[in-house]
Design a protein around this motif. Structure first.
Motif, mmCIF file in Angstrom:
data_model
loop_
_atom_site.group_PDB
_atom_site.id
_atom_site.type_symbol
_atom_site.label_atom_id
_atom_site.label_comp_id
_atom_site.label_asym_id
_atom_site.label_seq_id
_atom_site.Cartn_x
_atom_site.Cartn_y
_atom_site.Cartn_z
ATOM 1 N N GLN A 207 0.825 -1.206 0.000
ATOM 2 C CA GLN A 207 0.000 0.000 0.000
ATOM 3 C C GLN A 207 0.858 1.255 0.000
ATOM 4 O O GLN A 207 0.578 2.235 -0.716
ATOM 5 C CB GLN A 207 -0.942 -0.008 1.208
ATOM 6 C CG GLN A 207 -1.980 1.123 1.180
ATOM 7 C CD GLN A 207 -2.939 1.054 2.344
ATOM 8 O OE1 GLN A 207 -2.768 0.276 3.275
ATOM 9 N NE2 GLN A 207 -3.981 1.877 2.302
ATOM 10 N N THR A 210 2.389 1.826 -3.479
ATOM 11 C CA THR A 210 1.417 2.358 -4.434
ATOM 12 C C THR A 210 1.159 3.838 -4.208
ATOM 13 O O THR A 210 1.163 4.643 -5.152
ATOM 14 C CB THR A 210 0.092 1.579 -4.331
ATOM 15 O OG1 THR A 210 0.338 0.203 -4.644
ATOM 16 C CG2 THR A 210 -0.942 2.131 -5.295
ATOM 17 N N THR A 211 0.934 4.211 -2.956
ATOM 18 C CA THR A 211 0.618 5.620 -2.678
ATOM 19 C C THR A 211 1.841 6.511 -2.845
ATOM 20 O O THR A 211 1.719 7.665 -3.275
ATOM 21 C CB THR A 211 0.018 5.768 -1.268
ATOM 22 O OG1 THR A 211 0.880 5.141 -0.304
ATOM 23 C CG2 THR A 211 -1.353 5.128 -1.203
ATOM 24 N N ALA A 214 2.251 7.299 -6.463
ATOM 25 C CA ALA A 214 1.318 8.337 -6.904
ATOM 26 C C ALA A 214 1.869 9.734 -6.604
ATOM 27 O O ALA A 214 1.731 10.660 -7.416
ATOM 28 C CB ALA A 214 -0.038 8.145 -6.233
ATOM 29 N N ALA A 280 -2.103 13.728 -3.490
ATOM 30 C CA ALA A 280 -1.401 12.439 -3.436
ATOM 31 C C ALA A 280 -0.765 12.227 -2.070
ATOM 32 O O ALA A 280 -0.735 11.100 -1.552
ATOM 33 C CB ALA A 280 -0.354 12.365 -4.537
ATOM 34 N N THR A 283 -3.402 11.038 0.200
ATOM 35 C CA THR A 283 -3.700 9.622 0.005
ATOM 36 C C THR A 283 -2.646 8.756 0.694
ATOM 37 O O THR A 283 -2.977 7.738 1.327
ATOM 38 C CB THR A 283 -3.751 9.292 -1.493
ATOM 39 O OG1 THR A 283 -4.726 10.132 -2.125
ATOM 40 C CG2 THR A 283 -4.127 7.842 -1.728
ATOM 41 N N LEU A 284 -1.387 9.146 0.587
ATOM 42 C CA LEU A 284 -0.321 8.453 1.311
ATOM 43 C C LEU A 284 -0.585 8.510 2.813
ATOM 44 O O LEU A 284 -0.426 7.508 3.529
ATOM 45 C CB LEU A 284 1.025 9.094 0.974
ATOM 46 C CG LEU A 284 2.236 8.646 1.801
ATOM 47 C CD1 LEU A 284 2.523 7.163 1.589
ATOM 48 C CD2 LEU A 284 3.463 9.489 1.444
ATOM 49 N N ALA A 287 -3.147 6.032 3.822
ATOM 50 C CA ALA A 287 -2.586 4.681 3.930
ATOM 51 C C ALA A 287 -1.906 4.496 5.282
ATOM 52 O O ALA A 287 -2.035 3.442 5.925
ATOM 53 C CB ALA A 287 -1.592 4.434 2.798
#
Length: 466
Positions: A207, A210-211, A214, A280, A283-284, A287
Protein backbone atom coordinates in the motif's frame (compact mmCIF):
# COMPACT_ATOMS: atom_id res chain seq x y z
CA UNK A 1 18.81 49.43 18.90
CA UNK A 2 20.61 51.28 16.13
CA UNK A 3 18.86 51.94 12.84
CA UNK A 4 19.69 52.98 9.31
CA UNK A 5 17.39 54.66 6.83
CA UNK A 6 16.26 52.63 3.80
CA UNK A 7 14.10 54.02 1.03
CA UNK A 8 11.50 52.63 -1.34
CA UNK A 9 8.94 54.28 -3.62
CA UNK A 10 6.79 55.18 -0.61
CA UNK A 11 9.51 57.01 1.28
CA UNK A 12 11.95 56.43 4.11
CA UNK A 13 11.82 53.54 6.59
CA UNK A 14 13.92 52.84 9.67
CA UNK A 15 15.53 49.40 9.52
CA UNK A 16 17.64 47.77 12.27
CA UNK A 17 21.22 48.58 11.38
CA UNK A 18 22.45 44.98 11.60
CA UNK A 19 19.78 43.54 9.29
CA UNK A 20 20.25 43.00 5.58
CA UNK A 21 16.60 43.50 4.69
CA UNK A 22 15.32 46.82 3.42
CA UNK A 23 12.30 49.11 3.38
CA UNK A 24 9.72 46.78 1.85
CA UNK A 25 10.55 43.96 4.26
CA UNK A 26 10.31 46.37 7.19
CA UNK A 27 6.93 47.62 6.02
CA UNK A 28 5.67 44.05 5.78
CA UNK A 29 6.93 43.32 9.31
CA UNK A 30 4.97 46.27 10.61
CA UNK A 31 1.83 45.77 8.52
CA UNK A 32 1.36 42.00 8.86
CA UNK A 33 1.63 41.16 12.56
CA UNK A 34 -0.30 37.95 12.03
CA UNK A 35 0.58 34.78 13.92
CA UNK A 36 3.93 34.03 15.49
CA UNK A 37 7.31 32.76 14.38
CA UNK A 38 5.57 29.46 13.75
CA UNK A 39 4.03 31.06 10.66
CA UNK A 40 7.24 32.46 9.26
CA UNK A 41 7.81 31.79 5.59
CA UNK A 42 9.36 28.30 5.47
CA UNK A 43 13.13 28.29 5.08
CA UNK A 44 12.69 25.81 2.23
CA UNK A 45 11.11 28.66 0.26
CA UNK A 46 13.94 31.02 1.19
CA UNK A 47 16.62 28.52 0.14
CA UNK A 48 14.78 27.82 -3.12
CA UNK A 49 14.58 31.57 -3.69
CA UNK A 50 18.34 31.77 -3.18
CA UNK A 51 18.80 29.14 -5.90
CA UNK A 52 16.40 31.05 -8.13
CA UNK A 53 18.12 34.43 -7.68
CA UNK A 54 21.49 32.78 -8.28
CA UNK A 55 20.18 31.19 -11.49
CA UNK A 56 18.60 34.49 -12.53
CA UNK A 57 21.86 36.39 -12.06
CA UNK A 58 23.72 33.74 -14.09
CA UNK A 59 21.14 33.99 -16.85
CA UNK A 60 21.20 37.79 -16.89
CA UNK A 61 24.99 37.77 -16.98
CA UNK A 62 24.99 35.36 -19.91
CA UNK A 63 22.38 37.44 -21.72
CA UNK A 64 24.23 40.72 -21.13
CA UNK A 65 21.47 42.07 -18.90
CA UNK A 66 23.68 42.72 -15.85
CA UNK A 67 27.19 44.14 -15.36
CA UNK A 68 29.62 41.33 -14.53
CA UNK A 69 30.65 42.88 -11.20
CA UNK A 70 27.05 43.15 -9.99
CA UNK A 71 26.05 39.73 -11.29
CA UNK A 72 28.94 37.93 -9.60
CA UNK A 73 28.27 39.65 -6.29
CA UNK A 74 24.59 38.66 -6.51
CA UNK A 75 25.56 35.07 -7.30
CA UNK A 76 27.82 34.95 -4.22
CA UNK A 77 25.19 36.52 -1.97
CA UNK A 78 22.47 34.22 -3.29
CA UNK A 79 24.64 31.16 -2.65
CA UNK A 80 25.07 32.32 0.94
CA UNK A 81 21.27 32.42 1.22
CA UNK A 82 21.11 28.86 -0.13
CA UNK A 83 23.64 27.76 2.49
CA UNK A 84 21.52 29.26 5.27
CA UNK A 85 24.01 31.94 6.27
CA UNK A 86 21.37 34.65 6.50
CA UNK A 87 18.32 32.74 7.79
CA UNK A 88 17.71 35.29 10.54
CA UNK A 89 17.22 37.99 7.93
CA UNK A 90 14.00 36.49 6.57
CA UNK A 91 11.44 37.34 9.26
CA UNK A 92 8.20 37.61 7.28
CA UNK A 93 5.11 35.53 7.95
CA UNK A 94 3.07 33.53 5.47
CA UNK A 95 0.03 35.75 5.88
CA UNK A 96 1.03 38.61 3.62
CA UNK A 97 0.24 39.48 0.03
CA UNK A 98 -1.06 36.41 -1.77
CA UNK A 99 1.50 36.69 -4.54
CA UNK A 100 4.38 36.45 -2.09
CA UNK A 101 5.62 39.90 -3.17
CA UNK A 102 6.93 40.82 0.27
CA UNK A 103 8.96 37.62 0.52
CA UNK A 104 10.32 38.13 -2.98
CA UNK A 105 11.38 41.63 -1.98
CA UNK A 106 12.78 40.37 1.32
CA UNK A 107 15.04 38.06 -0.67
CA UNK A 108 15.87 40.80 -3.18
CA UNK A 109 16.77 43.25 -0.42
CA UNK A 110 18.92 40.84 1.57
CA UNK A 111 20.83 39.72 -1.52
CA UNK A 112 21.18 43.29 -2.81
CA UNK A 113 22.53 44.57 0.51
CA UNK A 114 24.87 41.62 0.88
CA UNK A 115 26.05 42.01 -2.73
CA UNK A 116 26.66 45.71 -2.13
CA UNK A 117 28.66 44.84 0.98
CA UNK A 118 30.71 42.29 -1.01
CA UNK A 119 31.53 45.13 -3.42
CA UNK A 120 32.63 47.39 -0.57
CA UNK A 121 29.50 49.51 -0.38
CA UNK A 122 27.39 50.18 2.74
CA UNK A 123 24.05 48.54 3.51
CA UNK A 124 21.22 50.60 2.07
CA UNK A 125 23.40 52.07 -0.67
CA UNK A 126 21.57 50.08 -3.37
CA UNK A 127 24.81 49.82 -5.31
CA UNK A 128 23.40 46.40 -6.12
CA UNK A 129 19.72 47.26 -6.50
CA UNK A 130 17.00 44.90 -5.21
CA UNK A 131 14.68 45.61 -8.15
CA UNK A 132 16.92 46.66 -11.01
CA UNK A 133 19.58 44.00 -10.46
CA UNK A 134 18.48 41.13 -8.19
CA UNK A 135 14.92 41.11 -9.58
CA UNK A 136 16.00 41.75 -13.18
CA UNK A 137 13.61 40.11 -15.65
CA UNK A 138 11.38 38.88 -12.82
CA UNK A 139 8.15 39.53 -10.97
CA UNK A 140 6.92 38.19 -7.66
CA UNK A 141 4.16 36.59 -9.71
CA UNK A 142 6.53 34.23 -11.52
CA UNK A 143 9.33 33.92 -8.96
CA UNK A 144 7.21 32.85 -5.98
CA UNK A 145 5.53 29.93 -7.75
CA UNK A 146 8.91 28.95 -9.16
CA UNK A 147 10.52 28.94 -5.71
CA UNK A 148 7.45 27.18 -4.32
CA UNK A 149 7.69 24.33 -6.83
CA UNK A 150 11.45 23.98 -6.39
CA UNK A 151 11.11 23.93 -2.60
CA UNK A 152 8.35 21.31 -2.58
CA UNK A 153 10.12 19.05 -5.08
CA UNK A 154 13.34 19.18 -3.06
CA UNK A 155 11.50 18.53 0.20
CA UNK A 156 9.87 15.46 -1.32
CA UNK A 157 13.22 14.06 -2.43
CA UNK A 158 15.20 15.02 0.64
CA UNK A 159 12.63 14.34 3.36
CA UNK A 160 9.48 12.39 2.50
CA UNK A 161 10.69 9.82 0.00
CA UNK A 162 13.60 8.53 2.14
CA UNK A 163 11.38 8.22 5.23
CA UNK A 164 8.61 6.29 3.50
CA UNK A 165 11.04 4.10 1.58
CA UNK A 166 12.72 3.23 4.87
CA UNK A 167 9.40 2.12 6.35
CA UNK A 168 8.66 0.07 3.24
CA UNK A 169 11.98 -1.74 3.68
CA UNK A 170 11.15 -2.47 7.32
CA UNK A 171 7.73 -3.90 6.46
CA UNK A 172 9.16 -5.91 3.57
CA UNK A 173 11.73 -7.51 5.87
CA UNK A 174 9.08 -8.25 8.51
CA UNK A 175 6.82 -9.77 5.86
CA UNK A 176 9.57 -12.14 4.81
CA UNK A 177 10.48 -13.04 8.38
CA UNK A 178 6.86 -13.81 9.34
CA UNK A 179 5.81 -15.49 6.10
CA UNK A 180 5.20 -18.91 7.71
CA UNK A 181 3.18 -17.69 10.70
CA UNK A 182 -0.48 -18.50 9.99
CA UNK A 183 -3.08 -16.39 11.78
CA UNK A 184 -6.72 -15.42 11.69
CA UNK A 185 -7.76 -13.09 8.90
CA UNK A 186 -10.39 -10.47 9.65
CA UNK A 187 -13.03 -8.81 7.49
CA UNK A 188 -15.80 -6.52 8.80
CA UNK A 189 -13.90 -6.72 12.14
CA UNK A 190 -14.98 -10.36 12.27
CA UNK A 191 -13.01 -13.60 12.01
CA UNK A 192 -12.24 -14.66 8.45
CA UNK A 193 -10.19 -17.35 6.72
CA UNK A 194 -6.49 -17.55 7.61
CA UNK A 195 -3.65 -15.49 6.25
CA UNK A 196 -0.02 -15.32 7.30
CA UNK A 197 1.35 -12.50 9.39
CA UNK A 198 3.80 -11.96 6.55
CA UNK A 199 0.94 -11.46 4.09
CA UNK A 200 -0.69 -8.95 6.43
CA UNK A 201 2.45 -6.88 6.93
CA UNK A 202 3.38 -7.28 3.26
CA UNK A 203 0.09 -5.61 2.34
CA UNK A 204 1.21 -2.54 4.30
CA UNK A 205 4.43 -2.36 2.30
CA UNK A 206 2.47 -2.74 -0.95
CA UNK A 207 0.00 0.00 0.00
CA UNK A 208 2.83 2.39 0.80
CA UNK A 209 4.57 1.59 -2.48
CA UNK A 210 1.42 2.36 -4.43
CA UNK A 211 0.62 5.62 -2.68
CA UNK A 212 4.23 6.78 -2.75
CA UNK A 213 4.36 6.07 -6.50
CA UNK A 214 1.32 8.34 -6.90
CA UNK A 215 3.13 11.19 -5.12
CA UNK A 216 6.13 10.71 -7.38
CA UNK A 217 3.91 10.78 -10.45
CA UNK A 218 2.20 14.00 -9.35
CA UNK A 219 5.58 15.54 -8.50
CA UNK A 220 6.39 15.65 -12.22
CA UNK A 221 3.98 18.56 -12.60
CA UNK A 222 6.19 20.66 -10.32
CA UNK A 223 8.97 20.59 -12.91
CA UNK A 224 7.03 23.09 -15.04
CA UNK A 225 8.11 26.53 -13.81
CA UNK A 226 6.45 29.91 -14.17
CA UNK A 227 9.76 31.78 -14.43
CA UNK A 228 10.00 34.13 -17.39
CA UNK A 229 6.29 34.93 -17.27
CA UNK A 230 6.91 38.06 -15.14
CA UNK A 231 3.73 39.88 -14.09
CA UNK A 232 0.90 38.25 -16.06
CA UNK A 233 2.56 35.56 -18.18
CA UNK A 234 3.63 37.66 -21.18
CA UNK A 235 7.28 37.88 -20.15
CA UNK A 236 7.30 41.69 -20.19
CA UNK A 237 10.71 43.16 -19.17
CA UNK A 238 12.45 39.77 -19.38
CA UNK A 239 14.83 38.65 -22.11
CA UNK A 240 13.08 36.05 -24.35
CA UNK A 241 15.56 33.37 -23.26
CA UNK A 242 15.64 34.34 -19.59
CA UNK A 243 13.13 31.81 -18.26
CA UNK A 244 14.63 28.99 -20.27
CA UNK A 245 18.11 29.68 -18.92
CA UNK A 246 16.95 30.05 -15.31
CA UNK A 247 15.14 26.70 -15.50
CA UNK A 248 18.25 25.12 -16.98
CA UNK A 249 20.47 26.41 -14.17
CA UNK A 250 17.95 25.31 -11.52
CA UNK A 251 17.91 21.84 -13.06
CA UNK A 252 21.71 21.71 -12.94
CA UNK A 253 21.83 22.75 -9.29
CA UNK A 254 19.06 20.50 -8.01
CA UNK A 255 19.45 17.48 -10.26
CA UNK A 256 15.72 17.65 -11.05
CA UNK A 257 14.41 18.19 -14.60
CA UNK A 258 12.99 21.69 -14.20
CA UNK A 259 11.81 23.41 -17.37
CA UNK A 260 9.75 26.41 -18.35
CA UNK A 261 6.01 25.79 -18.27
CA UNK A 262 4.44 25.39 -21.67
CA UNK A 263 1.85 28.05 -20.79
CA UNK A 264 3.09 30.60 -18.31
CA UNK A 265 -0.28 32.34 -18.10
CA UNK A 266 -1.66 29.19 -16.49
CA UNK A 267 1.49 28.81 -14.39
CA UNK A 268 0.76 32.15 -12.70
CA UNK A 269 -3.02 31.90 -12.52
CA UNK A 270 -3.35 28.34 -11.18
CA UNK A 271 -1.31 25.85 -9.20
CA UNK A 272 -3.13 22.63 -9.97
CA UNK A 273 0.21 20.80 -9.96
CA UNK A 274 0.62 21.60 -6.26
CA UNK A 275 -3.00 20.69 -5.54
CA UNK A 276 -2.36 17.32 -7.20
CA UNK A 277 0.81 16.73 -5.19
CA UNK A 278 -0.94 17.59 -1.94
CA UNK A 279 -3.83 15.30 -2.85
CA UNK A 280 -1.40 12.44 -3.44
CA UNK A 281 0.31 13.20 -0.11
CA UNK A 282 -3.11 13.05 1.56
CA UNK A 283 -3.70 9.62 0.00
CA UNK A 284 -0.32 8.45 1.31
CA UNK A 285 -1.29 9.82 4.72
CA UNK A 286 -4.57 7.88 4.52
CA UNK A 287 -2.59 4.68 3.93
CA UNK A 288 -0.52 5.44 7.02
CA UNK A 289 -3.72 5.95 9.02
CA UNK A 290 -4.99 2.51 7.97
CA UNK A 291 -1.65 0.86 8.76
CA UNK A 292 -1.35 2.64 12.10
CA UNK A 293 -4.84 1.55 13.11
CA UNK A 294 -4.08 -2.05 12.10
CA UNK A 295 -0.96 -2.01 14.24
CA UNK A 296 -2.64 -0.66 17.34
CA UNK A 297 -5.52 -3.14 17.07
CA UNK A 298 -3.20 -6.10 16.51
CA UNK A 299 -1.06 -5.01 19.48
CA UNK A 300 -4.03 -4.20 21.75
CA UNK A 301 -4.23 -5.82 25.13
CA UNK A 302 -2.24 -7.26 26.74
CA UNK A 303 -5.20 -9.45 27.83
CA UNK A 304 -8.44 -7.80 26.77
CA UNK A 305 -7.37 -6.94 23.23
CA UNK A 306 -6.22 -8.85 20.14
CA UNK A 307 -2.58 -9.01 21.14
CA UNK A 308 -1.30 -10.95 18.13
CA UNK A 309 1.79 -8.76 17.87
CA UNK A 310 3.95 -6.96 20.38
CA UNK A 311 5.41 -3.51 19.87
CA UNK A 312 8.24 -1.75 21.72
CA UNK A 313 7.46 -0.17 25.08
CA UNK A 314 9.07 3.25 24.71
CA UNK A 315 7.73 5.12 27.72
CA UNK A 316 5.17 4.82 30.53
CA UNK A 317 1.67 5.10 29.11
CA UNK A 318 -0.24 6.47 32.05
CA UNK A 319 0.26 8.96 34.85
CA UNK A 320 -2.12 6.99 37.09
CA UNK A 321 -2.07 3.33 35.92
CA UNK A 322 1.28 1.72 36.77
CA UNK A 323 2.86 -0.42 34.09
CA UNK A 324 0.51 0.68 31.31
CA UNK A 325 2.09 0.90 27.86
CA UNK A 326 0.32 2.59 24.95
CA UNK A 327 0.86 2.62 21.15
CA UNK A 328 2.13 6.20 21.29
CA UNK A 329 4.00 6.11 18.00
CA UNK A 330 0.78 5.17 16.25
CA UNK A 331 -1.03 8.00 17.98
CA UNK A 332 1.60 10.52 16.95
CA UNK A 333 1.57 9.28 13.37
CA UNK A 334 -2.20 9.34 13.05
CA UNK A 335 -2.43 12.85 14.55
CA UNK A 336 -0.01 13.98 11.86
CA UNK A 337 -2.28 12.33 9.29
CA UNK A 338 -5.22 14.36 10.59
CA UNK A 339 -3.15 17.52 10.23
CA UNK A 340 -2.20 16.56 6.67
CA UNK A 341 -5.88 16.10 5.82
CA UNK A 342 -6.55 19.63 7.06
CA UNK A 343 -3.65 20.99 5.02
CA UNK A 344 -4.99 19.21 1.94
CA UNK A 345 -8.28 21.07 2.34
CA UNK A 346 -6.35 24.33 2.67
CA UNK A 347 -4.32 23.71 -0.49
CA UNK A 348 -7.30 22.50 -2.49
CA UNK A 349 -9.42 25.51 -1.57
CA UNK A 350 -6.55 27.95 -2.04
CA UNK A 351 -5.82 26.42 -5.42
CA UNK A 352 -9.37 27.18 -6.54
CA UNK A 353 -8.97 30.87 -5.82
CA UNK A 354 -7.15 32.07 -8.91
CA UNK A 355 -8.71 35.17 -10.41
CA UNK A 356 -7.90 36.06 -14.01
CA UNK A 357 -4.09 36.10 -14.33
CA UNK A 358 -3.04 35.36 -10.76
CA UNK A 359 -3.68 33.03 -7.86
CA UNK A 360 -3.24 35.07 -4.68
CA UNK A 361 -3.06 32.26 -2.13
CA UNK A 362 0.44 31.10 -2.97
CA UNK A 363 2.15 31.51 0.43
CA UNK A 364 -0.43 29.49 2.36
CA UNK A 365 -0.34 26.77 -0.31
CA UNK A 366 3.44 26.55 0.00
CA UNK A 367 3.36 26.58 3.80
CA UNK A 368 0.67 23.90 4.09
CA UNK A 369 2.33 21.55 1.62
CA UNK A 370 5.79 21.89 3.15
CA UNK A 371 4.42 21.45 6.66
CA UNK A 372 2.70 18.24 5.54
CA UNK A 373 5.87 16.89 3.95
CA UNK A 374 8.01 17.66 6.99
CA UNK A 375 5.50 16.36 9.53
CA UNK A 376 4.94 13.13 7.62
CA UNK A 377 8.66 12.60 7.08
CA UNK A 378 9.36 13.04 10.80
CA UNK A 379 6.41 10.92 11.92
CA UNK A 380 7.14 8.08 9.51
CA UNK A 381 10.81 8.00 10.48
CA UNK A 382 9.86 7.95 14.18
CA UNK A 383 7.23 5.24 13.65
CA UNK A 384 9.76 3.15 11.73
CA UNK A 385 12.59 3.49 14.25
CA UNK A 386 10.58 3.26 17.48
CA UNK A 387 7.78 0.87 16.52
CA UNK A 388 7.84 -0.89 13.14
CA UNK A 389 11.34 -2.30 13.48
CA UNK A 390 10.37 -3.78 16.84
CA UNK A 391 7.18 -5.58 15.78
CA UNK A 392 7.22 -9.23 16.87
CA UNK A 393 4.58 -11.97 16.73
CA UNK A 394 2.85 -13.24 19.85
CA UNK A 395 2.88 -16.87 18.70
CA UNK A 396 0.86 -18.27 21.59
CA UNK A 397 -2.00 -15.82 21.05
CA UNK A 398 -1.90 -16.25 17.26
CA UNK A 399 -2.18 -20.05 17.59
CA UNK A 400 -4.96 -19.80 20.17
CA UNK A 401 -7.10 -17.62 17.92
CA UNK A 402 -6.32 -19.70 14.86
CA UNK A 403 -7.44 -22.96 16.43
CA UNK A 404 -10.71 -21.38 17.60
CA UNK A 405 -11.41 -19.72 14.25
CA UNK A 406 -14.77 -21.00 12.96
CA UNK A 407 -14.00 -19.75 9.46
CA UNK A 408 -11.60 -22.67 8.98
CA UNK A 409 -14.79 -24.45 7.98
CA UNK A 410 -14.53 -22.67 4.62
CA UNK A 411 -12.08 -25.43 3.65
CA UNK A 412 -14.96 -27.93 3.87
CA UNK A 413 -17.11 -26.27 1.20
CA UNK A 414 -15.89 -28.44 -1.66
CA UNK A 415 -16.00 -31.64 0.36
CA UNK A 416 -19.44 -31.43 2.01
CA UNK A 417 -21.02 -28.23 0.65
CA UNK A 418 -21.68 -24.77 2.07
CA UNK A 419 -24.83 -25.70 4.01
CA UNK A 420 -23.30 -28.59 5.92
CA UNK A 421 -20.14 -26.56 6.63
CA UNK A 422 -22.34 -23.76 8.04
CA UNK A 423 -24.17 -26.30 10.20
CA UNK A 424 -20.82 -27.41 11.66
CA UNK A 425 -19.88 -23.78 12.46
CA UNK A 426 -23.22 -23.08 14.15
CA UNK A 427 -23.02 -26.24 16.27
CA UNK A 428 -19.40 -25.48 17.28
CA UNK A 429 -20.25 -21.91 18.31
CA UNK A 430 -23.47 -22.82 20.12
CA UNK A 431 -21.99 -25.73 22.04
CA UNK A 432 -18.54 -24.15 22.46
CA UNK A 433 -16.84 -27.05 20.70
CA UNK A 434 -14.09 -27.23 18.12
CA UNK A 435 -14.95 -27.51 14.45
CA UNK A 436 -13.54 -31.02 14.40
CA UNK A 437 -15.71 -32.09 17.32
CA UNK A 438 -18.82 -30.67 15.68
CA UNK A 439 -18.01 -32.24 12.31
CA UNK A 440 -17.43 -35.66 13.83
CA UNK A 441 -20.58 -35.52 15.97
CA UNK A 442 -22.66 -34.58 12.94
CA UNK A 443 -21.08 -37.47 11.06
CA UNK A 444 -20.14 -35.39 8.04
CA UNK A 445 -16.44 -36.29 8.07
CA UNK A 446 -14.04 -38.72 9.66
CA UNK A 447 -11.16 -37.42 11.76
CA UNK A 448 -8.72 -38.33 9.00
CA UNK A 449 -10.78 -36.50 6.39
CA UNK A 450 -11.06 -33.38 8.58
CA UNK A 451 -7.32 -33.24 9.28
CA UNK A 452 -6.52 -33.72 5.61
CA UNK A 453 -8.86 -30.97 4.44
CA UNK A 454 -8.58 -28.33 7.17
CA UNK A 455 -4.94 -27.24 6.98
CA UNK A 456 -4.53 -23.55 7.98
CA UNK A 457 -1.40 -22.93 5.89
CA UNK A 458 -3.09 -24.39 2.84
CA UNK A 459 -5.98 -21.98 3.43
CA UNK A 460 -3.59 -19.03 3.70
CA UNK A 461 -1.68 -20.07 0.57
CA UNK A 462 -4.17 -22.07 -1.51
CA UNK A 463 -2.24 -21.83 -4.75
CA UNK A 464 1.29 -22.34 -3.47
CA UNK A 465 2.95 -25.16 -5.39
CA UNK A 466 0.06 -25.32 -7.88
Amino acid sequence: MEYRIERDTMGEVRVPADKYWGAQTQRSLENFRIGTDRFRMPLEIIRAYGMLKKAAARANLELGELPEEIAKAIIQAAEEVVQGKWDDHFPLVVFQTGSGTQTNMNVNEVIANRASEILGKPLGSKYAHPNDHVNRGQSSNDTFPTAMYVAVALALHQRLYPAVEGLIRTFTAKAQAFDQIVKVGRTHLMDAVPITLGQEIGSWAAQLKTTLAAVKEMEKGLYNLAIGGTAVGTGLNAHPRFGELVAKYLAEETGLPFRVAENRFAALAAHDELVNVMGAIRTLAGALMKIGNDVRWLASGPYAGIGEITIPANEPGSSIMPGKVNPTQVEALTMVVVRVYGNDHTVAFAGSQGNFQLNVYKPVMAYSTLESINLLADAVASFDAHLAQGIEPNLERIEEYLQKNPMLATALNKAIGYDKAAEIVKKALKEKKTLKQAALELGYLTEEEFDRIVVPMRLAKPHEGA
